[in-house]
Design a protein around this motif. Structure first.
Motif, PDB file in Angstrom:
ATOM      1  N   MET A  90       0.076  15.118 -22.079  1.00 28.93           N
ATOM      2  CA  MET A  90       0.050  15.410 -20.642  1.00 28.93           C
ATOM      3  C   MET A  90       1.380  16.054 -20.247  1.00 28.93           C
ATOM      4  O   MET A  90       2.450  15.617 -20.636  1.00 28.93           O
ATOM      5  N   ILE A  91       1.290  17.109 -19.442  1.00 24.75           N
ATOM      6  CA  ILE A  91       2.482  17.778 -18.960  1.00 24.75           C
ATOM      7  C   ILE A  91       3.076  16.964 -17.817  1.00 24.75           C
ATOM      8  O   ILE A  91       2.361  16.503 -16.928  1.00 24.75           O
ATOM      9  N   LEU A  92       4.373  16.751 -17.844  1.00 23.02           N
ATOM     10  CA  LEU A  92       5.043  15.886 -16.866  1.00 23.02           C
ATOM     11  C   LEU A  92       4.737  16.310 -15.429  1.00 23.02           C
ATOM     12  O   LEU A  92       4.559  15.474 -14.543  1.00 23.02           O
ATOM     13  N   GLU A  93       4.654  17.623 -15.218  1.00 16.67           N
ATOM     14  CA  GLU A  93       4.433  18.119 -13.864  1.00 16.67           C
ATOM     15  C   GLU A  93       3.083  17.706 -13.297  1.00 16.67           C
ATOM     16  O   GLU A  93       2.856  17.729 -12.085  1.00 16.67           O
ATOM     17  N   ILE A 125       1.751  14.726 -13.500  1.00 19.78           N
ATOM     18  CA  ILE A 125       1.733  13.313 -13.107  1.00 19.78           C
ATOM     19  C   ILE A 125       2.020  13.204 -11.617  1.00 19.78           C
ATOM     20  O   ILE A 125       2.984  13.772 -11.103  1.00 19.78           O
ATOM     21  N   GLN A 126       1.168  12.489 -10.940  1.00 15.47           N
ATOM     22  CA  GLN A 126       1.322  12.312  -9.501  1.00 15.47           C
ATOM     23  C   GLN A 126       1.899  10.930  -9.189  1.00 15.47           C
ATOM     24  O   GLN A 126       1.788   9.999  -9.979  1.00 15.47           O
TER      25      GLN A 126
END
Length: 289
Positions: free
Chosen positions: A1-4, A6-7
């Motif tokens: 998963m790309i960090l950006e 993540i909400q």
């Protein structure tokens, strides 16, 4: 998963949710246990907060109640900041009137006795009921100061309430035309006949008068504020029942508010949706100490 991707979600901690405690025995009468369904509000920010409480009497034609029917509704009221409890009383098959009123008074006292456990503010306890439960709630509230229809259980605690709500309740069982869908209305095997000990309500006025709400409304006697609601399309308990009771309340200079709910029949969802639950919330909060 790309960090950006993540909400994050921020929670205030003030949000209220309900913790359900089922089947709590509040009294044992001659081997017959009666229970409460209790929902306790809780917040992350203030887990020790005390709340006003609502005791609800479920309608059932005075027969065995489905005490789980309104658990979802009571949870919605819990989210508005009330401890809520649904009362199981002795049904007419077990004990006739005044058993429901006796049990309601015991239930109120039990809540006060266990206020710390249930996070209740004992100075702010309210009562409500629908249909036959409205009859029970009304008579319970209006006889709290009288030495009648009571037992010695938890007698050191008060059974008074700050206010009472009567939803499409039975106020008088001796008006035949007000019960158009009850073919045996008034007979010993009718709901009202069973409630007075399997007797005809017209032949035994000394018994049927006891379950007539108007008989407890007297100017000189103290009583709590009342909110009433009744559906215009109700052919189980006609709206005339509430209209006549409201008229009596006003004649005796009582604090009473009455809404006719357009198009609603007996037990209609209109009584349990947000607009009416908001009225219930506002009414009870208005009468908090």
């Amino acid at each position: 998963m790309i960090l950006e991707d993540i909400q994050t979600k921020k929670i205030t901690g003030k949000e209220i949710y309900g913790i359900y405690q089922p089947d709590i025995c509040y009294v044992n009468r001659d081997g017959i246990e009666r229970t409460l369904q209790v929902i306790i509000p809780e917040t992350a920010q203030d887990p020790d907060k005390k709340y006003p409480a609502i005791l609800h009497v479920q309608g059932s034609a005075w027969k065995k109640q489905d005490v789980y029917k309104r658990v979802g509704v009571m949870e919605e009221l819990a989210k508005k900041g009330f401890v809520t409890a649904i009362l199981q009383y002795r049904e007419s098959e077990i004990a006739p009137f005044p058993a429901p009123v006796e049990d309601a008074k015991t239930g109120i006292r039990f809540l006060r006795k266990n206020a710390e456990q249930f996070k209740i503010d004992p100075e702010n306890i309210f009562l409500m009921g629908d249909s036959s439960g409205g009859n029970t709630a009304f008579i319970t509230a209006f006889t709290a100061d009288m030495d009648c229809m009571d037992t010695g259980v938890y007698k050191e605690y008060s059974c008074k309430v700050n206010a009472v709500i009567d939803l499409y309740g039975v106020s008088c069982v001796k008006i035949k035309e007000d019960f158009p869908t009850t073919p045996n209305q008034g007979e010993p095997d009718s709901p009202e006949g069973l409630e007075i000990g399997s007797k005809n309500v017209y032949e035994h006025p000394e018994l049927s008068d006891q379950i007539t709400c108007m008989n407890y409304v007297k100017k000189e006697l103290p009583s709590p504020p009342v909110l009433m609601m009744h559906g215009t399309a109700d052919d189980t308990v006609a709206p005339n029942q509430s209209i006549q009771l409201y008229k009596k309340l006003k004649e005796e200079e009582k604090d009473a508010t009455f809404y006719l709910v357009e198009g609603a029949d007996h037990g209609h969802p209109y009584f349990w949706c947000e607009p009416t639950l908001s009225l219930i919330e506002q009414f009870f909060k208005k009468h908090m100490k």
